[in-house]
Design a protein around this motif. Structure first.
Motif, PDB file in Angstrom:
ATOM      1  N   GLY A 176       0.783  -1.234   0.000  1.00  0.00           N
ATOM      2  CA  GLY A 176       0.000   0.000   0.000  1.00  0.00           C
ATOM      3  C   GLY A 176       0.809   1.274   0.000  1.00  0.00           C
ATOM      4  N   ASN A 177       0.109   2.360   0.125  1.00  0.00           N
ATOM      5  CA  ASN A 177       0.558   3.752   0.054  1.00  0.00           C
ATOM      6  C   ASN A 177       0.741   4.154  -1.405  1.00  0.00           C
ATOM      7  OD1 ASN A 177       0.667   6.101   1.441  1.00  0.00           O
ATOM      8  ND2 ASN A 177       2.728   5.831   2.237  1.00  0.00           N
ATOM      9  N   VAL A 178       1.855   3.824  -2.066  1.00  0.00           N
ATOM     10  CA  VAL A 178       1.970   4.073  -3.509  1.00  0.00           C
ATOM     11  C   VAL A 178       2.502   2.812  -4.195  1.00  0.00           C
ATOM     12  CG1 VAL A 178       2.266   6.584  -3.350  1.00  0.00           C
ATOM     13  CG2 VAL A 178       4.301   5.103  -3.353  1.00  0.00           C
ATOM     14  N   ASN A 179       2.103   2.628  -5.458  1.00  0.00           N
ATOM     15  CA  ASN A 179       2.679   1.563  -6.270  1.00  0.00           C
ATOM     16  C   ASN A 179       4.177   1.792  -6.380  1.00  0.00           C
ATOM     17  OD1 ASN A 179       0.305   0.179  -7.155  1.00  0.00           O
ATOM     18  ND2 ASN A 179      -0.099   1.820  -8.610  1.00  0.00           N
ATOM     19  N   GLU A 180       4.934   0.723  -6.580  1.00  0.00           N
ATOM     20  CA  GLU A 180       6.384   0.849  -6.660  1.00  0.00           C
ATOM     21  C   GLU A 180       6.926   0.215  -7.934  1.00  0.00           C
ATOM     22  OE1 GLU A 180       7.932  -0.650  -2.974  1.00  0.00           O
ATOM     23  OE2 GLU A 180       6.648   0.684  -1.809  1.00  0.00           O
ATOM     24  N   TRP A 181       7.717   0.998  -8.661  1.00  0.00           N
ATOM     25  CA  TRP A 181       8.388   0.490  -9.845  1.00  0.00           C
ATOM     26  C   TRP A 181       9.400  -0.583  -9.454  1.00  0.00           C
ATOM     27  CZ3 TRP A 181       6.503   1.639 -14.366  1.00  0.00           C
ATOM     28  CH2 TRP A 181       5.976   2.897 -14.651  1.00  0.00           C
ATOM     29  N   THR A 182       9.578  -1.570 -10.307  1.00  0.00           N
ATOM     30  CA  THR A 182      10.697  -2.503 -10.180  1.00  0.00           C
ATOM     31  C   THR A 182      11.622  -2.271 -11.373  1.00  0.00           C
ATOM     32  OG1 THR A 182       9.757  -4.320 -11.496  1.00  0.00           O
ATOM     33  CG2 THR A 182       9.182  -4.234  -9.134  1.00  0.00           C
ATOM     34  N   HIS A 183      12.702  -3.008 -11.416  1.00  0.00           N
ATOM     35  CA  HIS A 183      13.628  -2.890 -12.549  1.00  0.00           C
ATOM     36  C   HIS A 183      13.126  -3.655 -13.763  1.00  0.00           C
ATOM     37  CE1 HIS A 183      17.356  -2.431 -14.701  1.00  0.00           C
ATOM     38  NE2 HIS A 183      17.360  -3.728 -14.929  1.00  0.00           N
TER      39      HIS A 183
END
Length: 198
Positions: A136-143
């Motif tokens: 949660g909170n914000v989506n997170e980019w991966t590589h």
């Protein structure tokens, strides 16, 4: 190792000089970042700390090349985690439903408890490795580019043959609970503007 919180707006602005976030708050995670801006931030943080840059800025940061060592994945500078690294860090050796526990209200911000926007980092419980807001909170980019893992993969990594979209993890403040498990994966074009990172 992974940062223990999502990158805050204060940290991003101190290093980059601006704050692109739609929901402004210094202790909130920076959001409204493209994958390219996230890679540029990782390089800037590496430079600030005297470490090699892991991304090649001459090709819109997409292609690996800034680090000249034997393997990009061994780059001592800052970089985005692979999907497998992200999931491993989120689960932290536990078998809980969410990163840090079985009750999402305890560990993450989502559509029921967020009041319709991101919240300050580290207000919910951390996981077993003291990493906050992995659910949660914000989506997170991966590589990694988005794609299915080959059968038997233990640590799948970036593949130039995958989708042009980038794998995104963690769920966000406006999504329901099913998007917040450590194994849920979605993907966005690297130019999409609604993600953050650890």
């Amino acid at each position: 190792s992974m940062m223990t919180t999502e990158v805050t707006q204060d940290m991003y602005e101190t290093i980059i000089g601006n704050n692109p976030s739609y929901y402004v708050g210094g202790s909130q995670p920076v959001e409204t970042l493209t994958w390219f801006e996230t890679a540029a931030f990782a390089n800037a943080l590496s430079t600030l700390e005297g470490l090699p840059s892991c991304y090649d800025s001459s090709n819109s940061y997409r292609e690996i090349g800034g680090y000249t060592g034997s393997s990009f994945y061994d780059c001592p500078g800052y970089r985005l985690p692979t999907e497998a690294e992200w999931q491993y860090s989120a689960q932290a050796g536990q078998s809980t439903t969410y990163a840090g526990g079985n009750t999402l209200d305890d560990v993450g911000w989502y559509n029921i408890n967020s009041s319709g926007s991101p919240q300050d980092v580290a207000l919910k419980l951390a996981n077993a490795w003291n990493i906050f807001d992995m659910s949660g909170n914000v989506n997170e980019w991966t590589h990694d580019r988005y794609g299915s893992f080959p059968n038997g993969s233990v640590d799948p990594i970036y593949s130039p043959n995958g989708s042009s979209d980038i794998a995104v993890r963690g769920g966000f403040w406006g999504a329901n609970s099913s998007y917040h498990t450590p194994t849920y994966i979605t993907a966005y074009a690297p130019s999409n503007l609604n993600n953050g990172h650890h």
